[in-house]
Design an enzyme around this catalytic site. Sequence first.
Site, PDB file in Angstrom:
ATOM      1  N   CYS A   8       0.742  -1.197  -0.236  1.00  0.00           N
ATOM      2  CA  CYS A   8       0.196   0.177  -0.040  1.00  0.00           C
ATOM      3  C   CYS A   8       0.787   1.130  -0.021  1.00  0.00           C
ATOM      4  O   CYS A   8       2.127   1.391   0.676  1.00  0.00           O
ATOM      5  CB  CYS A   8      -0.474  -0.100   0.978  1.00  0.00           C
ATOM      6  SG  CYS A   8      -2.111   1.393   1.674  1.00  0.00           S
ATOM      7  N   CYS A  13      -0.663   3.049   6.287  1.00  0.00           N
ATOM      8  CA  CYS A  13      -1.402   1.246   5.525  1.00  0.00           C
ATOM      9  C   CYS A  13      -0.769   0.388   5.665  1.00  0.00           C
ATOM     10  O   CYS A  13      -0.757  -0.530   6.515  1.00  0.00           O
ATOM     11  CB  CYS A  13      -1.582   1.532   4.310  1.00  0.00           C
ATOM     12  SG  CYS A  13      -2.602  -0.096   3.572  1.00  0.00           S
ATOM     13  N   CYS A  36      -4.091  -6.884 -13.144  1.00  0.00           N
ATOM     14  CA  CYS A  36      -4.737  -6.965 -15.036  1.00  0.00           C
ATOM     15  C   CYS A  36      -4.781  -8.717 -15.885  1.00  0.00           C
ATOM     16  O   CYS A  36      -5.205  -7.935 -16.964  1.00  0.00           O
ATOM     17  CB  CYS A  36      -3.952  -5.414 -15.357  1.00  0.00           C
ATOM     18  SG  CYS A  36      -2.177  -5.704 -15.436  1.00  0.00           S
ATOM     19  N   HIS A  63       1.028  -2.723 -18.907  1.00  0.00           N
ATOM     20  CA  HIS A  63      -0.086  -2.855 -18.726  1.00  0.00           C
ATOM     21  C   HIS A  63      -1.321  -4.004 -19.367  1.00  0.00           C
ATOM     22  O   HIS A  63      -0.313  -3.583 -20.580  1.00  0.00           O
ATOM     23  CB  HIS A  63      -1.377  -1.894 -18.168  1.00  0.00           C
ATOM     24  CG  HIS A  63      -2.393  -1.937 -18.053  1.00  0.00           C
ATOM     25  ND1 HIS A  63      -3.430  -3.220 -16.436  1.00  0.00           N
ATOM     26  CD2 HIS A  63      -3.750  -1.784 -18.711  1.00  0.00           C
ATOM     27  CE1 HIS A  63      -4.476  -2.191 -16.763  1.00  0.00           C
ATOM     28  NE2 HIS A  63      -4.531  -1.941 -18.283  1.00  0.00           N
ATOM     29  N   ASP A  80     -11.194  -2.857 -21.140  1.00  0.00           N
ATOM     30  CA  ASP A  80     -10.362  -2.950 -19.651  1.00  0.00           C
ATOM     31  C   ASP A  80     -11.228  -4.070 -18.639  1.00  0.00           C
ATOM     32  O   ASP A  80     -11.568  -2.341 -18.178  1.00  0.00           O
ATOM     33  CB  ASP A  80      -9.158  -1.731 -19.490  1.00  0.00           C
ATOM     34  CG  ASP A  80      -8.181  -2.560 -18.741  1.00  0.00           C
ATOM     35  OD1 ASP A  80      -8.514  -3.316 -17.117  1.00  0.00           O
ATOM     36  OD2 ASP A  80      -7.684  -1.591 -18.334  1.00  0.00           O
TER      37      ASP A  80
END
Length: 93
Positions: A8, A13, A36, A63, A80
């Site tokens: 994170c 966090c 992805c 990506h 996507d």
Amino acid sequence: GITEIHTCNDPACGVQTRFPRLNNPLHLLDSRNGRCGEWANTFTAICFALGFDARHVHDSTDHVWTEVWSDGQARWLHVDSCEQAIDRPLMYE
């Protein structure tokens, strides 16, 4: 296999999440946990199963997404499944 560890960005966090890179659509459908590449692999496989012409696209930022051929528009449409975006190919710029 390869496992990515995502930390994170919020200093308060500190949570780390492990993402095994299995590239198996059945694994994603079972775990619902992936990056992805896993989402694009699964969505592309579903498109093929439904009879659509589809292709898997990988860009220089690491990506991955799917493009689906549209007969009506006579062109490839950006889809996507990770970002829940349709026909927004410039969103990564």
